[in-house]
Scaffold this motif. Structure first.
Motif, mmCIF file in Angstrom:
data_model
loop_
_atom_site.group_PDB
_atom_site.id
_atom_site.type_symbol
_atom_site.label_atom_id
_atom_site.label_comp_id
_atom_site.label_asym_id
_atom_site.label_seq_id
_atom_site.Cartn_x
_atom_site.Cartn_y
_atom_site.Cartn_z
ATOM 1 N N ALA A 84 0.294 -1.325 -0.594
ATOM 2 C CA ALA A 84 0.380 0.581 -0.106
ATOM 3 C C ALA A 84 0.578 1.601 0.199
ATOM 4 N N LEU A 85 1.566 1.078 0.343
ATOM 5 C CA LEU A 85 3.144 2.557 0.851
ATOM 6 C C LEU A 85 3.941 3.153 -0.236
ATOM 7 N N GLY A 86 3.904 1.136 -0.699
ATOM 8 C CA GLY A 86 4.268 1.686 -2.177
ATOM 9 C C GLY A 86 4.216 2.237 -3.304
ATOM 10 N N GLY A 87 1.984 1.922 -3.472
ATOM 11 C CA GLY A 87 0.883 2.398 -4.387
ATOM 12 C C GLY A 87 0.826 4.294 -3.641
ATOM 13 N N LEU A 88 1.554 4.805 -2.632
ATOM 14 C CA LEU A 88 1.026 5.732 -2.029
ATOM 15 C C LEU A 88 2.093 6.952 -2.525
ATOM 16 N N ARG A 89 3.444 6.359 -2.842
ATOM 17 C CA ARG A 89 4.573 7.088 -2.983
ATOM 18 C C ARG A 89 4.223 7.812 -4.570
ATOM 19 N N TYR A 90 3.175 7.647 -5.120
ATOM 20 C CA TYR A 90 3.039 8.377 -5.976
ATOM 21 C C TYR A 90 2.304 9.211 -5.822
ATOM 22 N N ALA A 91 1.557 9.370 -4.676
ATOM 23 C CA ALA A 91 -0.083 10.673 -4.324
ATOM 24 C C ALA A 91 1.162 12.228 -4.238
ATOM 25 N N PRO A 92 2.343 12.474 -3.871
ATOM 26 C CA PRO A 92 2.185 13.750 -3.551
ATOM 27 C C PRO A 92 2.773 13.984 -5.096
ATOM 28 N N THR A 93 2.796 13.351 -6.287
ATOM 29 C CA THR A 93 3.321 13.839 -7.971
ATOM 30 C C THR A 93 2.030 14.371 -8.056
ATOM 31 N N LEU A 94 1.073 13.318 -7.747
ATOM 32 C CA LEU A 94 -0.533 13.068 -8.589
ATOM 33 C C LEU A 94 -1.332 14.100 -8.162
ATOM 34 N N LEU A 95 -1.363 14.843 -7.252
ATOM 35 C CA LEU A 95 -1.862 15.990 -5.763
ATOM 36 C C LEU A 95 -1.191 17.184 -6.272
ATOM 37 N N HIS A 96 0.374 16.806 -6.763
ATOM 38 C CA HIS A 96 1.011 18.207 -6.479
ATOM 39 C C HIS A 96 1.188 19.446 -5.467
ATOM 40 N N LEU A 102 10.788 14.896 -3.093
ATOM 41 C CA LEU A 102 11.202 14.395 -1.484
ATOM 42 C C LEU A 102 10.304 13.737 -0.540
ATOM 43 N N LEU A 103 9.302 13.275 -0.709
ATOM 44 C CA LEU A 103 7.990 12.908 -0.279
ATOM 45 C C LEU A 103 8.116 11.692 -0.946
ATOM 46 N N GLY A 104 8.591 11.315 -2.651
ATOM 47 C CA GLY A 104 7.857 10.037 -2.734
ATOM 48 C C GLY A 104 8.992 8.836 -2.516
ATOM 49 N N PRO A 105 10.311 9.513 -2.166
ATOM 50 C CA PRO A 105 11.498 8.172 -2.166
ATOM 51 C C PRO A 105 11.239 7.577 -0.365
ATOM 52 N N ALA A 106 10.376 9.505 0.288
ATOM 53 C CA ALA A 106 10.369 8.578 2.107
ATOM 54 C C ALA A 106 9.201 8.060 2.106
ATOM 55 N N ILE A 107 8.049 8.028 1.308
ATOM 56 C CA ILE A 107 7.501 6.815 1.407
ATOM 57 C C ILE A 107 8.060 5.815 0.905
ATOM 58 N N SER A 108 8.093 5.640 0.001
ATOM 59 C CA SER A 108 9.337 4.127 -0.596
ATOM 60 C C SER A 108 10.160 3.525 0.470
ATOM 61 N N ILE A 109 10.993 4.350 1.430
ATOM 62 C CA ILE A 109 12.321 3.491 2.928
ATOM 63 C C ILE A 109 10.256 3.064 3.337
ATOM 64 N N LEU A 110 9.651 4.119 3.959
ATOM 65 C CA LEU A 110 8.446 3.110 4.663
ATOM 66 C C LEU A 110 8.149 2.254 3.824
ATOM 67 N N SER A 111 7.563 2.239 2.465
ATOM 68 C CA SER A 111 7.521 0.676 2.448
ATOM 69 C C SER A 111 8.090 -0.193 2.591
ATOM 70 N N LEU A 112 9.986 0.337 1.834
ATOM 71 C CA LEU A 112 10.321 -1.200 2.871
ATOM 72 C C LEU A 112 10.794 -1.428 3.557
ATOM 73 N N VAL A 113 10.466 -0.349 4.734
ATOM 74 C CA VAL A 113 10.593 -0.651 6.242
ATOM 75 C C VAL A 113 9.641 -1.507 7.415
ATOM 76 N N ALA A 114 8.679 -1.315 6.179
ATOM 77 C CA ALA A 114 7.306 -2.457 6.996
ATOM 78 C C ALA A 114 7.314 -4.097 5.849
ATOM 79 N N LEU A 115 8.209 -3.769 4.492
ATOM 80 C CA LEU A 115 8.940 -4.845 4.267
ATOM 81 C C LEU A 115 9.704 -5.745 5.281
#
Length: 569
Positions: A84-96, A102-115
């Motif tokens: 789910a966090l892997g999909g949300l990483r695109y939300a900052p770009t979509l919502l401008h 910066l937010l996209g990679p940060a959410i990706s890091i959280l996704s990897l931490v969850a994994l």
């Protein structure tokens, strides 16, 4: 070749079980790959592309969460959160949103931490109490080492290619987290329990491999400036969706019953030291840069080195603590096992001694019975012709011969394995039937109390059981005083029925307890030392166990464990 065949078979089985879900999965991946080509044709293509990403990510999360709740393991819950966090990483770009890069990679890091958390939550064959904590510290060590290398490589540069130094370090954190989780998974995979989840683990592993490739490719494309200018960046994003698709396959993989549990692989010292060796190598490079003659030591590098050193010290400190506790536990187990072996050795020696005496006693009893038979015949003749003054002497001799015959009989009984006929015995009913006989064995003033719960059944030979209790009651009678109380109780205990015979006599000194059941050992001036040896022999023949507990001034209790019927009567 075997792995490829297994992967194809697994995918074929999943296709047969879930054709609709897998068809939708391929459709979403195809849309994610093709829709970026239509960005310039129609603005709706970008919205549909992001929509397909969210559907795939949250679909994978939903399937993983459902698998976690219905079948397990619980690790699928965190794997679903990672998807789910892997999909949300695109939300900052979509919502401008501000600072979306910066937010996209940060959410990706959280996704990897969850994994990574899902990996730690997966059932493992722990060899030591703190295996999971050390595994977590290994992951931190690997990620910190990679980030420290990136820090030293960038040095004082303001940017690397098209990326600022801060963005490069952020992406390096993402790559480090991915590499740490993947490395720990590969290092510890043989220790992951639940062999029936082999297919699911295989898909999770490949998902981590794809995420590592995705993170590395994106960094290279962004540094060189090819991420946005052409289709390469969008093609790299397909890898991210492929990782989520693999998590979908992991969530759909059925649990299979293994033919046999896999053998635990022998621990590899080299593999276990990989995180430590990587960390030490990075610390050595950092030390060279910190202590070089020119320039002031960089504070950030000192902080990173300190963190890495603290992780290593904590990791190995926990390891030493576990080793000390395991060593102490091993010593305790060895001591307990040694006592058990000594007890079994004494029991074997006693059994051997009883068997040896059986043969000796048979020969002696045969010869003695012949002699005593002659003596009895002569005494009967003397009784008919002796004078009244001689009759008293004849009676004494007859009594002595009777005692001798009784002694030979007891010797034979103590060493002979009788032919038993075990049957179902209602212990409360049997105790009630024998109560009158036992009261007759006691001296005047001594009392008998019997307590037995209802529904207690044992498998035993009634005649040998009667002989066992008569011996124990007689011993208790001799040990107790005129007002003594003998208590016989029965109750269930660990798959058996325990029968306790407890007296309130003076007790037995601790040094004599280990010798009570040895043949010819007695504490009575006129005893033969065969009563308790006979009792032990009969208990063992009934597939039971006997033990004694006593202390001076606190009485003695003999506890007999008798087997219970396989089925209720």
């Amino acid at each position: 070749m075997h792995n490829r065949t297994g992967a194809r078979a697994s995918f074929a089985a999943l296709w047969e079980a879930h054709p609709a879900i897998l068809s939708g999965l391929w459709a979403l991946l195809a849309a994610n790959a093709l829709l970026p080509l239509a960005y310039r044709i129609h603005p709706l293509a970008r919205t549909l592309d992001f929509l397909s990403v969210f559907i795939l990510a949250f679909g994978a999360a939903g399937l993983a969460w459902r698998r976690s709740r219905r079948e397990g393991p619980a690790a699928f819950g965190l794997l679903g959160l990672g998807a789910a966090l892997g999909g949300l990483r695109y939300a900052p770009t979509l919502l401008h949103l501000p600072h979306a890069p910066l937010l996209g990679p940060a959410i990706s890091i959280l996704s990897l931490v969850a994994l990574g958390g899902g990996f730690l939550l997966w059932p493992q064959q722990a060899r030591m109490p703190r295996d999971r904590i050390r595994t977590f510290l290994d992951g931190i060590a690997i990620a910190t080492s990679l980030f420290t290398l990136a820090w030293m490589a960038t040095g004082s540069m303001a940017s690397v290619g098209r990326l600022s130094r801060g963005m490069v370090l952020l992406y390096m954190i993402q790559i480090g987290a991915c590499l740490a989780v993947l490395t720990l998974w590969l290092l510890q995979e043989t220790r992951l329990a639940l062999p029936e989840q082999a297919q699911a683990k295989r898909f999770v592993r490949w998902s981590l491999v794809v995420l590592l490739a995705y993170s590395s490719i994106v960094v290279l494309l962004r540094i060189t400036g090819h991420y946005i200018q052409n289709y390469l960046g969008d093609a790299a994003e397909v890898l991210h969706q492929t990782a989520n698709a693999l998590l979908v396959l992991a969530a759909l993989s059925p649990a299979t019953t293994p033919a046999s549990l896999p053998q635990r692989e022998k621990p590899s010292v080299l593999r276990a030291l990989i995180p430590t060796m990587v960390s030490l190598a990075v610390l050595a490079l950092a030390a060279i840069q910190i202590f070089r003659p020119q320039g002031e030591a960089p504070r950030a590098l000192l902080a990173l080195g300190s963190i890495l050193m603290a992780v290593l010290v904590l990791r190995h400190g926990l390891l030493i603590l576990d080793l000390e506790r395991l060593s102490q536990g091993l010593e305790d187990r060895v001591e307990v096992r040694t006592r058990e072996l000594e007890a079994h050795h004494r029991e074997a020696l006693n059994s051997l001694r009883v068997r040896m005496m059986a043969g000796l006693a048979a020969g002696l009893a045969h010869d003695l019975n012949n002699i005593l038979g002659i003596l009895r015949m002569r005494l009967e003749l003397l009784r008919e012709s002796c004078s009244p003054t001689q009759l008293q002497t004849v009676e004494i001799l007859e009594d002595a011969s009777e005692r001798a015959i009784s002694m030979t009989r007891r010797i034979l009984e103590s060493g002979r394995f009788q032919d038993l006929a075990p049957v179902r015995v209602s212990l409360p009913q049997w105790l009630a039937e024998q109560e009158g006989l036992w009261r007759a064995l006691l001296r005047p003033g001594q009392r008998l109390e019997i307590h037995a719960g209802e529904g207690l059944w044992v498998v035993a030979d009634p005649q040998s059981l009667d002989q066992i209790l008569q011996n124990l009651v007689s011993n208790a009678r001799d040990a107790m005083g005129p007002g003594g109380i003998l208590r016989i109780s029965a109750g269930p205990r660990s798959g058996a029925v325990r029968l306790d015979v407890r007296d309130d006599g003076p007790g037995i000194p601790p040094g004599q307890l280990d010798q009570l059941f040895e043949p010819f050992y007695t504490t009575k001036p006129s005893g033969t030392g065969l009563g308790l040896a006979t009792v032990r022999n009969l208990v063992l023949q009934n597939r039971g166990a006997i033990q004694v507990e006593s202390a001076p001034g606190q009485g003695t209790v003999f506890s007999i464990d008798l087997p219970v019927p396989a089925e209720a009567p």
